[in-house]
Scaffold this motif. Structure first.
Motif, PDB file in Angstrom:
ATOM      1  N   VAL A   5      27.932 -53.185  -5.905  1.00 56.71           N
ATOM      2  CA  VAL A   5      27.906 -54.256  -6.896  1.00 56.71           C
ATOM      3  C   VAL A   5      29.179 -54.248  -7.742  1.00 56.71           C
ATOM      4  O   VAL A   5      29.709 -55.290  -8.092  1.00 56.71           O
ATOM      5  CB  VAL A   5      26.659 -54.104  -7.798  1.00 56.71           C
ATOM      6  CG1 VAL A   5      26.647 -55.146  -8.893  1.00 56.71           C
ATOM      7  CG2 VAL A   5      25.385 -54.179  -6.968  1.00 56.71           C
ATOM      8  N   ASN A   6      29.679 -53.028  -8.069  1.00 55.24           N
ATOM      9  CA  ASN A   6      30.899 -52.873  -8.854  1.00 55.24           C
ATOM     10  C   ASN A   6      31.458 -51.473  -8.611  1.00 55.24           C
ATOM     11  O   ASN A   6      30.889 -50.705  -7.835  1.00 55.24           O
ATOM     12  CB  ASN A   6      30.632 -53.131 -10.340  1.00 55.24           C
ATOM     13  CG  ASN A   6      29.535 -52.242 -10.885  1.00 55.24           C
ATOM     14  OD1 ASN A   6      29.467 -51.052 -10.568  1.00 55.24           O
ATOM     15  ND2 ASN A   6      28.665 -52.806 -11.696  1.00 55.24           N
ATOM     16  N   MET A   7      32.539 -51.114  -9.283  1.00 56.58           N
ATOM     17  CA  MET A   7      33.148 -49.802  -9.081  1.00 56.58           C
ATOM     18  C   MET A   7      32.213 -48.669  -9.463  1.00 56.58           C
ATOM     19  O   MET A   7      32.257 -47.598  -8.854  1.00 56.58           O
ATOM     20  CB  MET A   7      34.449 -49.675  -9.886  1.00 56.58           C
ATOM     21  CG  MET A   7      35.597 -50.404  -9.251  1.00 56.58           C
ATOM     22  SD  MET A   7      37.190 -50.333 -10.135  1.00 56.58           S
ATOM     23  CE  MET A   7      37.106 -48.966 -11.202  1.00 56.58           C
ATOM     24  N   GLY A   8      31.360 -48.890 -10.447  1.00 53.18           N
ATOM     25  CA  GLY A   8      30.427 -47.862 -10.887  1.00 53.18           C
ATOM     26  C   GLY A   8      29.366 -47.543  -9.854  1.00 53.18           C
ATOM     27  O   GLY A   8      28.636 -46.567  -9.980  1.00 53.18           O
ATOM     28  N   HIS A  58      36.021 -53.238  -4.481  1.00 56.44           N
ATOM     29  CA  HIS A  58      36.244 -53.133  -5.931  1.00 56.44           C
ATOM     30  C   HIS A  58      37.336 -52.132  -6.307  1.00 56.44           C
ATOM     31  O   HIS A  58      37.752 -52.106  -7.447  1.00 56.44           O
ATOM     32  CB  HIS A  58      34.957 -52.805  -6.691  1.00 56.44           C
ATOM     33  CG  HIS A  58      33.836 -53.751  -6.431  1.00 56.44           C
ATOM     34  ND1 HIS A  58      33.911 -55.083  -6.756  1.00 56.44           N
ATOM     35  CD2 HIS A  58      32.634 -53.559  -5.844  1.00 56.44           C
ATOM     36  CE1 HIS A  58      32.783 -55.675  -6.393  1.00 56.44           C
ATOM     37  NE2 HIS A  58      31.992 -54.775  -5.844  1.00 56.44           N
ATOM     38  N   PHE A  59      37.776 -51.298  -5.386  1.00 53.83           N
ATOM     39  CA  PHE A  59      38.837 -50.339  -5.691  1.00 53.83           C
ATOM     40  C   PHE A  59      40.157 -50.943  -5.223  1.00 53.83           C
ATOM     41  O   PHE A  59      40.478 -50.903  -4.036  1.00 53.83           O
ATOM     42  CB  PHE A  59      38.547 -48.983  -5.023  1.00 53.83           C
ATOM     43  CG  PHE A  59      37.342 -48.307  -5.608  1.00 53.83           C
ATOM     44  CD1 PHE A  59      37.443 -47.614  -6.807  1.00 53.83           C
ATOM     45  CD2 PHE A  59      36.108 -48.388  -4.994  1.00 53.83           C
ATOM     46  CE1 PHE A  59      36.337 -47.004  -7.371  1.00 53.83           C
ATOM     47  CE2 PHE A  59      34.988 -47.781  -5.544  1.00 53.83           C
ATOM     48  CZ  PHE A  59      35.106 -47.090  -6.727  1.00 53.83           C
ATOM     49  N   LYS A  60      40.882 -51.540  -6.177  1.00 52.94           N
ATOM     50  CA  LYS A  60      42.086 -52.305  -5.838  1.00 52.94           C
ATOM     51  C   LYS A  60      43.372 -51.530  -6.088  1.00 52.94           C
ATOM     52  O   LYS A  60      44.268 -51.547  -5.267  1.00 52.94           O
ATOM     53  CB  LYS A  60      42.093 -53.613  -6.626  1.00 52.94           C
ATOM     54  CG  LYS A  60      40.932 -54.496  -6.234  1.00 52.94           C
ATOM     55  CD  LYS A  60      40.837 -55.729  -7.086  1.00 52.94           C
ATOM     56  CE  LYS A  60      39.606 -56.516  -6.666  1.00 52.94           C
ATOM     57  NZ  LYS A  60      39.211 -57.493  -7.639  1.00 52.94           N
ATOM     58  N   GLY A  61      43.475 -50.838  -7.206  1.00 52.24           N
ATOM     59  CA  GLY A  61      44.672 -50.061  -7.503  1.00 52.24           C
ATOM     60  C   GLY A  61      44.387 -48.575  -7.429  1.00 52.24           C
ATOM     61  O   GLY A  61      45.262 -47.755  -7.660  1.00 52.24           O
ATOM     62  N   SER A 101      40.056 -52.644  -1.590  1.00 55.38           N
ATOM     63  CA  SER A 101      38.898 -53.530  -1.646  1.00 55.38           C
ATOM     64  C   SER A 101      38.544 -54.154  -0.297  1.00 55.38           C
ATOM     65  O   SER A 101      38.452 -55.361  -0.152  1.00 55.38           O
ATOM     66  CB  SER A 101      39.131 -54.630  -2.692  1.00 55.38           C
ATOM     67  OG  SER A 101      37.909 -55.247  -3.042  1.00 55.38           O
ATOM     68  N   ALA A 102      38.333 -53.293   0.713  1.00 57.65           N
ATOM     69  CA  ALA A 102      38.082 -53.791   2.067  1.00 57.65           C
ATOM     70  C   ALA A 102      37.067 -52.914   2.795  1.00 57.65           C
ATOM     71  O   ALA A 102      36.958 -51.718   2.523  1.00 57.65           O
ATOM     72  CB  ALA A 102      39.385 -53.832   2.864  1.00 57.65           C
ATOM     73  N   MET A 103      36.360 -53.514   3.746  1.00 54.64           N
ATOM     74  CA  MET A 103      35.481 -52.778   4.649  1.00 54.64           C
ATOM     75  C   MET A 103      36.318 -52.351   5.851  1.00 54.64           C
ATOM     76  O   MET A 103      36.948 -53.186   6.501  1.00 54.64           O
ATOM     77  CB  MET A 103      34.321 -53.660   5.109  1.00 54.64           C
ATOM     78  CG  MET A 103      33.441 -53.022   6.163  1.00 54.64           C
ATOM     79  SD  MET A 103      32.495 -51.620   5.563  1.00 54.64           S
ATOM     80  CE  MET A 103      31.177 -52.508   4.724  1.00 54.64           C
ATOM     81  N   HIS A 104      36.322 -51.060   6.132  1.00 55.51           N
ATOM     82  CA  HIS A 104      37.071 -50.499   7.261  1.00 55.51           C
ATOM     83  C   HIS A 104      36.046 -50.006   8.280  1.00 55.51           C
ATOM     84  O   HIS A 104      35.206 -49.164   7.953  1.00 55.51           O
ATOM     85  CB  HIS A 104      37.947 -49.337   6.800  1.00 55.51           C
ATOM     86  CG  HIS A 104      38.868 -49.705   5.686  1.00 55.51           C
ATOM     87  ND1 HIS A 104      38.484 -49.723   4.358  1.00 55.51           N
ATOM     88  CD2 HIS A 104      40.160 -50.076   5.698  1.00 55.51           C
ATOM     89  CE1 HIS A 104      39.503 -50.081   3.610  1.00 55.51           C
ATOM     90  NE2 HIS A 104      40.544 -50.307   4.398  1.00 55.51           N
ATOM     91  N   SER A 133      33.528 -47.090  -2.191  1.00 52.31           N
ATOM     92  CA  SER A 133      32.257 -47.649  -2.641  1.00 52.31           C
ATOM     93  C   SER A 133      31.102 -47.322  -1.706  1.00 52.31           C
ATOM     94  O   SER A 133      29.976 -47.153  -2.153  1.00 52.31           O
ATOM     95  CB  SER A 133      32.360 -49.159  -2.855  1.00 52.31           C
ATOM     96  OG  SER A 133      32.726 -49.816  -1.670  1.00 52.31           O
ATOM     97  N   ARG A 134      31.349 -47.220  -0.413  1.00 49.72           N
ATOM     98  CA  ARG A 134      30.288 -46.903   0.547  1.00 49.72           C
ATOM     99  C   ARG A 134      30.878 -46.219   1.774  1.00 49.72           C
ATOM    100  O   ARG A 134      32.009 -46.468   2.166  1.00 49.72           O
ATOM    101  CB  ARG A 134      29.579 -48.167   1.051  1.00 49.72           C
ATOM    102  CG  ARG A 134      28.771 -48.912   0.018  1.00 49.72           C
ATOM    103  CD  ARG A 134      27.466 -48.183  -0.278  1.00 49.72           C
ATOM    104  NE  ARG A 134      26.596 -48.980  -1.101  1.00 49.72           N
ATOM    105  CZ  ARG A 134      26.604 -48.985  -2.426  1.00 49.72           C
ATOM    106  NH1 ARG A 134      27.468 -48.247  -3.087  1.00 49.72           N
ATOM    107  NH2 ARG A 134      25.752 -49.733  -3.109  1.00 49.72           N
TER     108      ARG A 134
END
Length: 147
Positions: A5-8, A58-61, A101-104, A133-134
């Motif tokens: 949902v977000n970085m948290g 959500h993790f951009k930088g 911010s991507a699914m790999h 994130s996952r």
């Protein structure tokens, strides 16, 4: 267990205070680092990996530059008995670059080791640090799981 949902809603490590101000790169363009962060996950059921998803949504930088994945087979050890230094880790995914911010998604064609023995735990190592994130590891369960 869908996307965050977000970085948290993910895993983010602190910056390593011993990071050099400028990183050197190896012949493959990967950073040469003094260390890395890692986590160990016990699978719900021991099995044979066939597909891996590492999501940096959500993790951009602050996403990791790259990662590795290793597996071990220790299905009878619970969290209180597990010692990461006492098990044999097998590489499942070589050091591989990530993006913001991507699914790999990785399968055998993308370098995921399949066809080996079953695994009960995986160790995700991120280089040098950052946020994921996952992580989803999909595959076939071991035929006669002891769990």
């Amino acid at each position: 267990f869908g996307r965050a949902v977000n970085m948290g809603d993910g895993w983010e490590t602190a910056r390593n205070p011993n990071r050099p101000p400028m990183f050197k790169t190896d012949a493959n363009g990967m950073m040469e680092l003094p260390g890395n962060d890692w986590c160990i996950l016990q699978l719900g059921v021991p099995g044979y990996p066939e597909k891996l998803e590492v999501d940096t949504l959500h993790f951009k930088g602050n996403y990791p530059e790259s990662f590795t994945l290793e597996g071990c087979y220790a299905p009878t050890l619970d969290r209180s008995q597990f010692n990461a230094d006492a098990v044999k880790w097998t590489p499942l995914m070589p050091r591989t670059r990530l993006s913001a911010s991507a699914m790999h998604t990785f399968d055998q064609a993308a370098g995921l080791a399949v066809g080996g023995g079953p695994v009960s735990h995986v160790r995700l190592s991120i280089y040098p640090d950052g946020g994921v994130s996952r992580i989803h590891l999909l595959g076939r369960p071991e035929a006669k799981s002891k769990l």
